[in-house]
Design an enzyme around this catalytic site. Structure first.
Site, PDB file in Angstrom:
ATOM      1  N   PHE A 181       0.847  -1.185   0.000  1.00 23.29           N
ATOM      2  CA  PHE A 181       0.000   0.000   0.000  1.00 23.29           C
ATOM      3  C   PHE A 181       0.890   1.246   0.000  1.00 23.29           C
ATOM      4  O   PHE A 181       2.046   1.198   0.420  1.00 23.29           O
ATOM      5  CB  PHE A 181      -0.923  -0.034   1.237  1.00 23.29           C
ATOM      6  CG  PHE A 181      -1.880   1.113   1.300  1.00 23.29           C
ATOM      7  CD1 PHE A 181      -2.854   1.280   0.322  1.00 23.29           C
ATOM      8  CD2 PHE A 181      -1.819   2.041   2.337  1.00 23.29           C
ATOM      9  CE1 PHE A 181      -3.734   2.347   0.376  1.00 23.29           C
ATOM     10  CE2 PHE A 181      -2.699   3.110   2.393  1.00 23.29           C
ATOM     11  CZ  PHE A 181      -3.658   3.270   1.416  1.00 23.29           C
ATOM     12  N   ASN A 183       1.503   3.765   1.726  1.00 18.30           N
ATOM     13  CA  ASN A 183       2.272   4.276   2.872  1.00 18.30           C
ATOM     14  C   ASN A 183       3.198   3.230   3.497  1.00 18.30           C
ATOM     15  O   ASN A 183       3.819   3.490   4.523  1.00 18.30           O
ATOM     16  CB  ASN A 183       1.332   4.862   3.934  1.00 18.30           C
ATOM     17  CG  ASN A 183       0.436   3.816   4.568  1.00 18.30           C
ATOM     18  OD1 ASN A 183       0.651   2.621   4.388  1.00 18.30           O
ATOM     19  ND2 ASN A 183      -0.569   4.252   5.299  1.00 18.30           N
ATOM     20  N   LYS A 184       3.342   2.072   2.868  1.00 16.97           N
ATOM     21  CA  LYS A 184       4.196   1.033   3.447  1.00 16.97           C
ATOM     22  C   LYS A 184       5.663   1.253   3.042  1.00 16.97           C
ATOM     23  O   LYS A 184       5.965   2.043   2.150  1.00 16.97           O
ATOM     24  CB  LYS A 184       3.693  -0.347   3.003  1.00 16.97           C
ATOM     25  CG  LYS A 184       2.261  -0.662   3.486  1.00 16.97           C
ATOM     26  CD  LYS A 184       2.215  -0.854   4.966  1.00 16.97           C
ATOM     27  CE  LYS A 184       0.907  -1.130   5.666  1.00 16.97           C
ATOM     28  NZ  LYS A 184      -0.337  -1.369   5.089  1.00 16.97           N
ATOM     29  N   ASN A 185       6.579   0.524   3.697  1.00 17.92           N
ATOM     30  CA  ASN A 185       8.012   0.741   3.431  1.00 17.92           C
ATOM     31  C   ASN A 185       8.378   0.470   1.980  1.00 17.92           C
ATOM     32  O   ASN A 185       9.284   1.091   1.430  1.00 17.92           O
ATOM     33  CB  ASN A 185       8.862  -0.160   4.331  1.00 17.92           C
ATOM     34  CG  ASN A 185       8.820   0.269   5.792  1.00 17.92           C
ATOM     35  OD1 ASN A 185       7.783   0.741   6.258  1.00 17.92           O
ATOM     36  ND2 ASN A 185       9.915   0.107   6.505  1.00 17.92           N
TER      37      ASN A 185
END
Ligand SMILES: *Cc1c(COP(=O)(O)O)cnc(C)c1O
Length: 386
Positions: A181, A183-185
């Site tokens: 997604f 906003n993930k790393n």
């Protein structure tokens, strides 16, 4: 709202633009050769035998539970202090999530002691979440699973690149699930990955991801057959080539980005030390390496979170909450009954946790600004003058 310092921000550059352009110019958009390359690179990175890219992390979790045979009448033990998708994916299989408490306000991961207390004759699996990228203490959980013949799913949505005792998170249980997604790393907008070392599970994952069909459109495009059989109930959980192209580039950047996140987290810890009413969890030694997906703080019981968040908002600092506990949601209360009060540590943290901005592009000055804002606002909020 234009934040001075947002909660999170993507780390992308010209390589991502080039990779997406290459896909568009190739004229093949649905799951195909770029996805195969992404899966191979991801499997190599984790040192795992099989990796299957899927449309999102929730699809990865649904597939994981489904291929383990979790179904109606079964129970799966999971934390409540996680994103709702962890528990929803158990419900998708007709099974019942049974929530275990976290260890406490310093260790926000699920406590193996409470997992042990919640095992029943109907328990089939334990689904752990590496909160914020901090690895769960997996050894006692694996021992419990062995003793009770349970399967272990890792929700590693926060933990891409994190390790536990030298092992990559996501490769320790039976099946590991990742989210890409925005906003993930490792971000591809939407996307996810299911990984396993088990050949039989891998075959079931492959089939379930694409309608239960024995061949893909990509296989037929290459002249490998005209027809197909359907061997199981499947879903359309395929990723697409644009997301996979982003994933390949993002994977190359991951180590550097996680290292930058680590330095930011260390700076936060140092600067917030001694700020009254603010504690930084996971202060003890972690048996492995966090991927520092988020930076949570836990406020003392007398420091009103809403007031502090409002003061920070005034200063342009976005904050968030990880998480409102799942067992307190209206839908879950309707489904499982009123269980409020049953998970005291989770409920305390659910009321007092606040997540600070963290992303690889965040500067040292921005970290200092956030810390100064907190140190400035907290006493006023404590006195009720904030
Ligand atoms: C993001 C996330 C998911 C779901 O991933 P999606 O790709 O958004 O479907 C599941 N579990 C946790 C802990 C997450 O943070």
């Amino acid at each position: 709202m234009a934040w001075k310092i947002p909660l999170s921000d993507i780390a992308m550059g010209g390589d991502e633009v080039d990779a997406v352009r290459d896909v568009l110019q190739s004229r093949w958009l649905s799951m195909g050769p770029v996805t195969e390359e992404f899966e191979a690179a991801f499997a190599r990175y984790l040192g795992v035998k099989h990796a299957f890219a899927v449309s999102n992390g929730t699809a990865a979790l649904h597939i994981a539970h489904a291929v383990l045979g979790i179904s109606s009448g079964d129970e799966v033990i999971t934390p409540s202090l996680t994103f709702v998708a962890t528990a929803n994916s158990v419900l998708y299989c007709g099974a019942r999530p049974v929530f275990a408490d976290i260890a406490g306000p310093d260790d926000l991961n699920v406590a193996w002691e409470d997992i042990a207390a919640k095992v029943s004759p109907r328990t089939r699996a334990i689904t752990v979440v590496h909160y914020g990228g901090y690895p769960c203490d997996m050894q006692p959980i694996l021992d419990l699973a062995r003793d009770h013949d349970l399967r272990v799913v890792e929700d590693a949505a926060h933990a891409v690149g994190a390790t536990y005792k030298e092992k990559m998170c996501g490769t320790i249980g039976d099946v590991g699930c990742f989210s890409f997604f925005a906003n993930k790393n490792l971000a591809t907008g939407e996307g996810g990955m299911v990984v396993t070392n088990d050949d039989d599970l891998a075959e079931r994952i492959r089939v379930m991801r694409s309608h239960g069909m024995t061949t893909l459109t990509w296989d037929r495009h290459r002249g490998h057959g005209y027809s197909y059989d359907v061997t199981a109930l499947g879903y359309n959980y395929r990723i697409n080539e644009v997301a996979s192209a982003l994933g390949i580039v993002q994977l190359r950047r991951l180590a550097e980005n996680n290292a930058r996140r680590k330095r930011i987290a260390a700076r936060y810890r140092k600067m917030l030390e001694g700020v009254e009413g603010i504690a930084c969890p996971f202060s003890g030694k972690v048996d492995g390496e966090s991927s520092h997906h988020i930076f949570p703080v836990v406020l003392s019981g007398d420091l009103p979170r809403a007031g502090l968040q409002a003061s920070l908002k005034e200063l342009g600092v976005q904050t968030s909450i990880h998480y409102p506990p799942i067992h307190l949601f209206t839908y879950y209360q309707r489904l499982l009954g009123d269980t409020s009060g049953s998970l005291p540590q989770t409920e305390f943290v659910g009321e007092h946790e606040m997540t600070l901005p963290l992303y690889p592009g965040m500067t040292d000055e921005e970290v200092e600004y956030v810390c100064a804002a907190i140190a400035g606002a907290a006493p006023g909020v404590l006195r009720g003058t904030g």
